[in-house]
Motif scaffolding. Sequence first.
Motif, PDB file in Angstrom:
ATOM      1  N   GLY A 126       0.815  -1.211   0.000  1.00 55.09           N
ATOM      2  CA  GLY A 126       0.000   0.000   0.000  1.00 55.09           C
ATOM      3  C   GLY A 126       0.839   1.248   0.000  1.00 55.09           C
ATOM      4  O   GLY A 126       2.043   1.215  -0.284  1.00 55.09           O
ATOM      5  N   LEU A 127       0.175   2.351   0.312  1.00 56.29           N
ATOM      6  CA  LEU A 127       0.818   3.671   0.344  1.00 56.29           C
ATOM      7  C   LEU A 127       0.993   4.092   1.799  1.00 56.29           C
ATOM      8  O   LEU A 127       0.055   4.013   2.596  1.00 56.29           O
ATOM      9  CB  LEU A 127      -0.055   4.681  -0.402  1.00 56.29           C
ATOM     10  N   VAL A 128       2.203   4.544   2.118  1.00 56.67           N
ATOM     11  CA  VAL A 128       2.491   4.967   3.485  1.00 56.67           C
ATOM     12  C   VAL A 128       3.446   6.158   3.434  1.00 56.67           C
ATOM     13  O   VAL A 128       4.219   6.295   2.474  1.00 56.67           O
ATOM     14  CB  VAL A 128       3.091   3.794   4.298  1.00 56.67           C
ATOM     15  N   GLN A 129       3.380   7.001   4.440  1.00 56.98           N
ATOM     16  CA  GLN A 129       4.297   8.130   4.516  1.00 56.98           C
ATOM     17  C   GLN A 129       5.647   7.677   5.047  1.00 56.98           C
ATOM     18  O   GLN A 129       5.753   6.668   5.763  1.00 56.98           O
ATOM     19  CB  GLN A 129       3.727   9.208   5.431  1.00 56.98           C
ATOM     20  N   ALA A 130       6.660   8.425   4.700  1.00 56.53           N
ATOM     21  CA  ALA A 130       8.007   8.130   5.198  1.00 56.53           C
ATOM     22  C   ALA A 130       7.993   8.077   6.727  1.00 56.53           C
ATOM     23  O   ALA A 130       7.355   8.901   7.380  1.00 56.53           O
ATOM     24  CB  ALA A 130       8.986   9.182   4.716  1.00 56.53           C
ATOM     25  N   LYS A 171      11.288   4.397   4.023  1.00 52.62           N
ATOM     26  CA  LYS A 171      11.873   5.529   3.311  1.00 52.62           C
ATOM     27  C   LYS A 171      11.345   5.552   1.879  1.00 52.62           C
ATOM     28  O   LYS A 171      10.970   4.498   1.345  1.00 52.62           O
ATOM     29  CB  LYS A 171      13.393   5.398   3.278  1.00 52.62           C
ATOM     30  N   PRO A 172      11.348   6.709   1.233  1.00 56.24           N
ATOM     31  CA  PRO A 172      10.897   6.746  -0.175  1.00 56.24           C
ATOM     32  C   PRO A 172      11.666   5.769  -1.066  1.00 56.24           C
ATOM     33  O   PRO A 172      11.078   5.212  -2.013  1.00 56.24           O
ATOM     34  CB  PRO A 172      11.166   8.200  -0.569  1.00 56.24           C
ATOM     35  N   GLU A 173      12.926   5.526  -0.768  1.00 59.04           N
ATOM     36  CA  GLU A 173      13.702   4.592  -1.582  1.00 59.04           C
ATOM     37  C   GLU A 173      13.306   3.129  -1.378  1.00 59.04           C
ATOM     38  O   GLU A 173      13.799   2.248  -2.088  1.00 59.04           O
ATOM     39  CB  GLU A 173      15.211   4.762  -1.327  1.00 59.04           C
ATOM     40  N   ASP A 174      12.408   2.861  -0.442  1.00 57.63           N
ATOM     41  CA  ASP A 174      11.858   1.512  -0.286  1.00 57.63           C
ATOM     42  C   ASP A 174      10.706   1.253  -1.265  1.00 57.63           C
ATOM     43  O   ASP A 174      10.201   0.128  -1.350  1.00 57.63           O
ATOM     44  CB  ASP A 174      11.349   1.301   1.145  1.00 57.63           C
ATOM     45  N   THR A 175      10.295   2.283  -1.984  1.00 62.37           N
ATOM     46  CA  THR A 175       9.206   2.136  -2.949  1.00 62.37           C
ATOM     47  C   THR A 175       9.589   1.129  -4.022  1.00 62.37           C
ATOM     48  O   THR A 175      10.633   1.263  -4.670  1.00 62.37           O
ATOM     49  CB  THR A 175       8.874   3.488  -3.590  1.00 62.37           C
ATOM     50  N   ALA A 176       8.746   0.121  -4.190  1.00 60.40           N
ATOM     51  CA  ALA A 176       9.020  -0.954  -5.147  1.00 60.40           C
ATOM     52  C   ALA A 176       7.855  -1.932  -5.148  1.00 60.40           C
ATOM     53  O   ALA A 176       6.960  -1.848  -4.295  1.00 60.40           O
ATOM     54  CB  ALA A 176      10.302  -1.689  -4.764  1.00 60.40           C
ATOM     55  N   VAL A 177       7.909  -2.844  -6.097  1.00 60.90           N
ATOM     56  CA  VAL A 177       7.031  -4.015  -6.039  1.00 60.90           C
ATOM     57  C   VAL A 177       7.787  -5.086  -5.261  1.00 60.90           C
ATOM     58  O   VAL A 177       8.944  -5.401  -5.583  1.00 60.90           O
ATOM     59  CB  VAL A 177       6.667  -4.526  -7.443  1.00 60.90           C
ATOM     60  N   THR A 234       4.475   1.798  -1.755  1.00 58.78           N
ATOM     61  CA  THR A 234       4.831   3.160  -2.129  1.00 58.78           C
ATOM     62  C   THR A 234       4.998   3.988  -0.860  1.00 58.78           C
ATOM     63  O   THR A 234       4.097   4.037  -0.033  1.00 58.78           O
ATOM     64  CB  THR A 234       3.751   3.795  -3.021  1.00 58.78           C
ATOM     65  N   VAL A 235       6.168   4.603  -0.735  1.00 54.92           N
ATOM     66  CA  VAL A 235       6.466   5.427   0.435  1.00 54.92           C
ATOM     67  C   VAL A 235       6.597   6.869  -0.030  1.00 54.92           C
ATOM     68  O   VAL A 235       7.471   7.195  -0.835  1.00 54.92           O
ATOM     69  CB  VAL A 235       7.758   4.964   1.128  1.00 54.92           C
ATOM     70  N   SER A 236       5.731   7.722   0.472  1.00 58.67           N
ATOM     71  CA  SER A 236       5.749   9.134   0.078  1.00 58.67           C
ATOM     72  C   SER A 236       6.612   9.947   1.045  1.00 58.67           C
ATOM     73  O   SER A 236       6.699   9.631   2.235  1.00 58.67           O
ATOM     74  CB  SER A 236       4.334   9.687   0.050  1.00 58.67           C
ATOM     75  N   SER A 237       7.223  10.971   0.501  1.00 60.17           N
ATOM     76  CA  SER A 237       8.119  11.803   1.338  1.00 60.17           C
ATOM     77  C   SER A 237       7.353  12.944   2.001  1.00 60.17           C
ATOM     78  O   SER A 237       6.212  13.209   1.707  1.00 60.17           O
ATOM     79  CB  SER A 237       9.238  12.370   0.477  1.00 60.17           C
TER      80      SER A 237
END
Length: 121
Positions: free
Chosen positions: A10-14, A86-92, A118-121
């Motif tokens: 899912g989508l999560v904040q940093a 972290k945003p750099e963890d964003t991936a499948v 998906t990690v948003s900054s």
Amino acid sequence: QVQLVESGGGLVQAGGSLRLSCAVSGSIFMIADMAWYRQAPGKQRESVARITSGGSTDYSDSVKGRFTISRDNAKRTVHLQMNSLKPEDTAVYYCNAVARRSAFYSWNNYWGQGTQVTVSS
């Protein structure tokens, strides 16, 4: 037919957390290592964490101290607790299992379909 089904992306904040789960179904005789991989856009798939049937774990340097892999052998599940994202963890993120369908079959690599993190900054 062997299937690995992931859930929990899912989508999560940093700074936030997510927990991924993967369940193995089908005719399986034995599961050896289980692991999580990830693939970011434009990058190669990389190993994130691995756990043996005995519970020994190994992590990539980029997630060490933040992610925890665990498994339930009786339920044939593997989990990935991801903290301090972290945003750099964003991936499948893909679940992987090394398993054999019977004592007469060879060991094979099985993969899930992937779940988006998906990690948003």
